[in-house]
Motif scaffolding. Structure first.
Motif, PDB file in Angstrom:
ATOM      1  N   ILE A   5      25.730  18.565  -0.930  1.00  0.00           N
ATOM      2  CA  ILE A   5      26.373  17.428  -0.290  1.00  0.00           C
ATOM      3  C   ILE A   5      25.453  16.732   0.707  1.00  0.00           C
ATOM      4  O   ILE A   5      25.615  15.551   1.007  1.00  0.00           O
ATOM      5  N   TYR A   6      24.467  17.468   1.240  1.00  0.00           N
ATOM      6  CA  TYR A   6      23.565  16.897   2.243  1.00  0.00           C
ATOM      7  C   TYR A   6      22.292  16.320   1.612  1.00  0.00           C
ATOM      8  O   TYR A   6      21.344  15.983   2.319  1.00  0.00           O
ATOM      9  N   SER A   7      22.253  16.207   0.289  1.00  0.00           N
ATOM     10  CA  SER A   7      21.027  15.756  -0.391  1.00  0.00           C
ATOM     11  C   SER A   7      20.619  14.338   0.011  1.00  0.00           C
ATOM     12  O   SER A   7      19.442  13.989  -0.073  1.00  0.00           O
ATOM     13  N   TRP A   8      21.586  13.532   0.479  1.00  0.00           N
ATOM     14  CA  TRP A   8      21.255  12.165   0.905  1.00  0.00           C
ATOM     15  C   TRP A   8      20.249  12.161   2.043  1.00  0.00           C
ATOM     16  O   TRP A   8      19.493  11.203   2.214  1.00  0.00           O
ATOM     17  N   PHE A   9      20.205  13.267   2.806  1.00  0.00           N
ATOM     18  CA  PHE A   9      19.332  13.310   3.974  1.00  0.00           C
ATOM     19  C   PHE A   9      17.861  13.380   3.587  1.00  0.00           C
ATOM     20  O   PHE A   9      17.005  12.855   4.300  1.00  0.00           O
ATOM     21  N   TYR A  10      17.550  14.051   2.473  1.00  0.00           N
ATOM     22  CA  TYR A  10      16.146  14.185   2.081  1.00  0.00           C
ATOM     23  C   TYR A  10      15.805  13.343   0.856  1.00  0.00           C
ATOM     24  O   TYR A  10      14.701  13.441   0.324  1.00  0.00           O
ATOM     25  N   GLU A  11      16.732  12.517   0.394  1.00  0.00           N
ATOM     26  CA  GLU A  11      16.469  11.645  -0.740  1.00  0.00           C
ATOM     27  C   GLU A  11      16.332  10.200  -0.271  1.00  0.00           C
ATOM     28  O   GLU A  11      16.794   9.825   0.808  1.00  0.00           O
ATOM     29  N   ASP A  12      15.683   9.388  -1.104  1.00  0.00           N
ATOM     30  CA  ASP A  12      15.609   7.958  -0.815  1.00  0.00           C
ATOM     31  C   ASP A  12      16.976   7.318  -1.085  1.00  0.00           C
ATOM     32  O   ASP A  12      17.732   7.815  -1.915  1.00  0.00           O
ATOM     33  N   PRO A  13      17.324   6.258  -0.354  1.00  0.00           N
ATOM     34  CA  PRO A  13      16.436   5.511   0.547  1.00  0.00           C
ATOM     35  C   PRO A  13      16.441   6.017   1.993  1.00  0.00           C
ATOM     36  O   PRO A  13      15.623   5.609   2.788  1.00  0.00           O
ATOM     37  N   PHE A  14      17.404   6.925   2.330  1.00  0.00           N
ATOM     38  CA  PHE A  14      17.553   7.311   3.732  1.00  0.00           C
ATOM     39  C   PHE A  14      16.299   7.985   4.270  1.00  0.00           C
ATOM     40  O   PHE A  14      15.834   7.664   5.366  1.00  0.00           O
ATOM     41  N   HIS A  15      15.735   8.923   3.500  1.00  0.00           N
ATOM     42  CA  HIS A  15      14.614   9.703   3.998  1.00  0.00           C
ATOM     43  C   HIS A  15      13.421   8.820   4.342  1.00  0.00           C
ATOM     44  O   HIS A  15      12.846   8.915   5.430  1.00  0.00           O
ATOM     45  N   SER A  16      13.058   7.932   3.431  1.00  0.00           N
ATOM     46  CA  SER A  16      11.908   7.057   3.665  1.00  0.00           C
ATOM     47  C   SER A  16      12.170   6.090   4.816  1.00  0.00           C
ATOM     48  O   SER A  16      11.286   5.847   5.653  1.00  0.00           O
ATOM     49  N   ALA A  17      13.386   5.549   4.875  1.00  0.00           N
ATOM     50  CA  ALA A  17      13.727   4.622   5.954  1.00  0.00           C
ATOM     51  C   ALA A  17      13.710   5.335   7.304  1.00  0.00           C
ATOM     52  O   ALA A  17      13.203   4.800   8.305  1.00  0.00           O
TER      53      ALA A  17
END
Length: 265
Positions: A5-17
Motif C-alpha cells: 500500500i505504501y509503494s506510492w512513496f518509492y515509485e514515480d512520480p512522487f519519489h522523483s518529485a
C-alpha cells in the motif's frame, strides 16, 4: 506479487518529485548561506564562518549525491539491502553501482563528523581561559591539519569497511531474496547491478543452517565504533557545558545567522 500500500512513496512520480524538491531546497539554502558567509565582513563571525561553510558544503554534497544515486533501502530476512533506484550505472562497460553506493555512504556519514567538529569548536570557544588543555596554544593551521587528517581517516575507514564487508560477491548475490525483484523490478543477482548489504547471519553453504558471518559482524562493529566515536565527542563536549551555557550558545548561533543576513542587507 502485489505492490504494498505504501509503494506510492518509492515509485514515480512522487519519489522523483520529492527528491527534486528536497535536493533543490537544500542546495539553494546552503548556497545562500555560503554566499552570505563569503560576502559578510562582520568580524563577529570570526573563524566560525569556516565551520559554517564546511557544514553547507557537506549538505550540498549529501543532497546532490542523494538526488543522483536515489537509494533504495530494504530490510529482508537475509539482510539490509542498499541499492540505487536507477541502473545499471554503466561507464565504459563497467558497473559503477556499488562505487556510487559507497560514495553516497561517505557523503552521508561525513555530516556526523562535521557535527562533532562543531561541538569541539563550541566547547573550546566557551571554555577558553577557563580550563587548561594542551590544545590551548594550537594555531589555526594545527587545528585544520588535525581536522583534515581525522576526516580522511574517518571517511577511508567507513568506505573501506563497507567495501570489504558489505559489497556483493557471488555468494551474496545468490542470497538476494526474490521480493526485491518483485517490489522494485530490480534484479540484484545481475552482475551488472551493484549494492551493499548488511547480513550478519547467513545460511551455511553446506548445512543451510543460519550462522554468523564474521566479515559482516566485524564490519558492523567497526562502523558502530566510528559512529560511536563521533557520538562520544558530541556528548562529552556538550556535558562539559552548563544548561545556561548551552542555551546561550544556541541563542548566539541563531543571532549569528540573523546578524549575518542583516549585515548583507
Amino acid at each position: 506479487m502485489t505492490s504494498p500500500i505504501y509503494s506510492w512513496f518509492y515509485e514515480d512520480p512522487f519519489h522523483s518529485a520529492f527528491l527534486a524538491v528536497t535536493a533543490s531546497l537544500s542546495v539553494a539554502s546552503n548556497s545562500l548561506l555560503l554566499y552570505i558567509i563569503a560576502t559578510t565582513t562582520s568580524a563577529s563571525i570570526g573563524p566560525y564562518r569556516w565551520l559554517l561553510a564546511v557544514f553547507a558544503i557537506c549538505d550540498i554534497m549529501t543532497s546532490a549525491g542523494h538526488a543522483a544515486f536515489q537509494p533504495n533501502m530494504h530490510m529482508t530476512t537475509s539482510g539490509f539491502y542498499f541499492f540505487p533506484r536507477h541502473g545499471e550505472m554503466m561507464i565504459g562497460g563497467c558497473s559503477f553501482d556499488t562505487i556510487f553506493a559507497l560514495v553516497f555512504i561517505a557523503t552521508y556519514y561525513q555530516t556526523f563528523l562535521v557535527l562533532a567538529y562543531h561541538y569541539v569548536y563550541r566547547y573550546k570557544t566557551v571554555t577558553s581561559g577557563i580550563t587548561r588543555s594542551f590544545t590551548d596554544y594550537w594555531s589555526r593551521t594545527q587545528w585544520t591539519s588535525i581536522a583534515v587528517v581525522i576526516y580522511v581517516l574517518y571517511i577511508a575507514g567507513f568506505v573501506g569497511t563497507c567495501a570489504i564487508a558489505f559489497t556483493p560477491a557471488n555468494e551474496t548475490r545468490a542470497l538476494v531474496p526474490q521480493e526485491i525483484h518483485d517490489i522494485y523490478g530490480i534484479d540484484l543477482r545481475d552482475p551488472n547491478r551493484g549494492f551493499t548489504v548488511i547480513a550478519v547471519r547467513r545460511p551455511d553453504p553446506v548445512t543451510g543452517a543460519m550462522v554468523w558471518h564474521a566479515p559482516s559482524v566485524v564490519g558492523l562493529l567497526l562502523l558502530l565504533g566510528m559512529f560511536g566515536g563521533t557520538a562520544t565527542v558530541i556528548i562529552s563536549s556538550d556535558n562539559h557545558l552548563t544548561v545556561k551555557t548551552r542555551k546561550m550558545q544556541m541563542d548566539l548561533f541563531k543571532a549569528l545567522l540573523i546578524q549575518s543576513m542583516a549585515n548583507e542587507d
